[in-house]
Enzyme design. Structure first.
Site, PDB file in Angstrom:
ATOM      1  N   ARG A   1     -22.638 -17.201 -20.563  1.00 18.86           N
ATOM      2  CA  ARG A   1     -22.774 -16.551 -21.872  1.00 18.86           C
ATOM      3  C   ARG A   1     -21.720 -17.073 -22.837  1.00 18.86           C
ATOM      4  NH1 ARG A   1     -21.639 -12.310 -25.443  1.00 18.86           N
ATOM      5  NH2 ARG A   1     -23.504 -11.258 -26.250  1.00 18.86           N
ATOM      6  N   CYS A   2     -20.503 -17.257 -22.349  1.00 18.78           N
ATOM      7  CA  CYS A   2     -19.420 -17.756 -23.201  1.00 18.78           C
ATOM      8  C   CYS A   2     -19.730 -19.138 -23.772  1.00 18.78           C
ATOM      9  CB  CYS A   2     -18.115 -17.831 -22.414  1.00 18.78           C
ATOM     10  SG  CYS A   2     -17.410 -16.239 -21.947  1.00 18.78           S
ATOM     11  N   MET A   3     -20.461 -19.957 -23.010  1.00 13.98           N
ATOM     12  CA  MET A   3     -20.698 -21.347 -23.406  1.00 13.98           C
ATOM     13  C   MET A   3     -21.883 -21.520 -24.347  1.00 13.98           C
ATOM     14  SD  MET A   3     -19.841 -23.586 -20.000  1.00 13.98           S
ATOM     15  CE  MET A   3     -21.157 -22.879 -18.996  1.00 13.98           C
TER      16      MET A   3
END
EC number: 3.5.3.6
Length: 410
Positions: free
Chosen positions: A398-400
């Site tokens: 999700r962060c990427m």
């Protein structure tokens, strides 16, 4: 004929259509041990393997018919379309705290590059050794000789989730909490203003990077078309959440409530999405340590009122989530299960940081086997991606990603 909106995010789980990523680049090779802490890394990744892992991640998304756009490519195209490299460069240099003659050296050197090369340099960092030797006239130049950079590298850029977030058909362009990341949102702002894909549309900016308080995309979750969940965390200020709510209530016809959830201010829990993500209509993965033994934590419901905002404090987190989703119950799947050691280990390696690409279908890191097995047992389709180097930056799938468009839920 009605033009299709360039941005459309009305849920966390609608079929993912378009996403923005940044391939790890030479900025990672400008991390040295003495600057790990200031650049927000715990270790130095191996770039070649990191790129292989990221390419595998991108191919996994493309295999599900997701359009993947690259931040570095769009930024260069936007810079060319803006036809004013110097203006953008001046802003970058100013935010890098370059002053005196050094700012002129940096500007003149970078102006010699084309758009692609300039963007690459601005992201990877500019070493003092790259610019021809010049006479130092000022005390600060002489005393700062040991520091190797004119412009610091931006190694966290592959976490495209945080500098901006799409809510509905608009966007927050965020003021980042840490100085090491503050320039990142300038590239998003450049793209939305000048790239031909976006510049011909009037895109509302719900919160801009000039705001006084920090807000980061890892803390912004779009639960429904009407409800946003925002983490008050190490990186996102409660005052920023309140200002965002006021902006959404006054300018967005759809948003009716903002939920603010308080999470511990620690590096391992730096954003809400490191401890809580949505994986299906009424299913979430959660790190159990953010709640007490009764499953409680502080959550505040912000709603529009005649006098401004109504703020209702609650403790029954699970019940609040069920209510806003219109579900009788919701299922919280514990990251790492009930074992506190496994749970802590897998959360540290982003076991709770799932990327939903459709209802009940997610991408996760392969290393979090207990969490992945629990998701599958709960009926979730899991795509595992290799992660030995990507995980060193303390961020997961999700962060990427910065989702730009999802299908609306029916």
């Amino acid at each position: 004929m009605k033009m299709e909106k360039a941005l459309n995010i009305t849920s966390e789980i609608g079929k993912l259509q378009t996403v923005l990523v940044k391939r790890p680049g030479s900025e990672l090779e400008n991390i040295t041990p003495e600057y790990l802490e200031s650049l927000l890394f715990d270790d130095i990744p191996y770039l070649k393997m990191m790129q292989k892992e990221h390419d595998f991640f991108v191919k996994t998304m493309q295999g599900s018919n997701i359009e993947v756009l690259y931040l570095e490519k769009l930024a260069a195209e936007a810079l060319r379309a803006a036809n004013n490299k110097e203006s953008f460069l001046t802003k970058i240099i100013k935010e890098s705290n370059q002053m005196d003659e050094s700012a002129l050296y940096v500007r003149d050197y970078l102006m010699s590059f084309d758009e692609e090369e300039m963007i690459s340099k601005l992201m990877s960092g500019l070493k003092k050794s790259e610019i021809p030797e010049r006479k130092k006239k000022h005390l600060n130049e002489m005393m700062d000789e040991q520091y190797p950079f004119f412009l610091d590298p931006l190694p966290n850029l592959y976490f495209t989730r945080d500098p901006a977030a799409v809510i509905g058909n608009g966007v927050t362009i965020n003021k980042m909490f840490q100085p090491a990341r503050r320039r990142e949102s300038m590239f998003i702002e450049l793209i939305l203003k000048h790239h031909p894909r976006f510049s011909n549309q009037e895109i509302p900016v719900w919160s801009g990077r000039e705001e006084p308080f920090s807000l980061e995309g890892g803390d912004e979750l779009v639960l429904t078309e009407e409800t946003i969940l925002v983490g008050v965390s190490e990186r996102t200020d409660a005052r920023a959440v309140e200002r965002l709510a006021e902006s959404l209530f006054s300018r967005s016809p759809k948003i009716k409530r903002v939920l603010a959830v308080e999470i511990p201010e620690t590096r391992s829990f730096m954003h809400l999405d490191t401890v809580f993500t949505m994986v299906n209509y009424a299913q979430f993965t959660i790190h159990p340590a953010i709640q007490n033994q009764q499953g409680e934590l502080n959550i505040y419901i912000l709603e529009k009122s005649e006098n401004g905002l109504d703020i209702t404090p609650r403790r029954d987190f699970k019940r609040v989530i069920a209510e806003v989703l219109g579900e009788p119950e919701v299922d919280f799947i514990p990251c790492g299960g009930e074992d506190v050691i496994v749970s802590a280990r897998e959360q540290w390696n982003d076991g709770a940081n799932t990327l939903a690409i459709a209802p009940g279908e997610v991408i996760t890191y392969d290393r979090n086997q207990v969490s992945n097995d629990l998701l599958r047992s709960a009926g979730i389709k899991v795509h595992e991606v290799i992660s030995s180097e990507l995980s060193r930056g303390r961020g997961g799938p999700r962060c990427m990603t910065m989702p730009l468009s999802r299908e609306n839920l029916k």
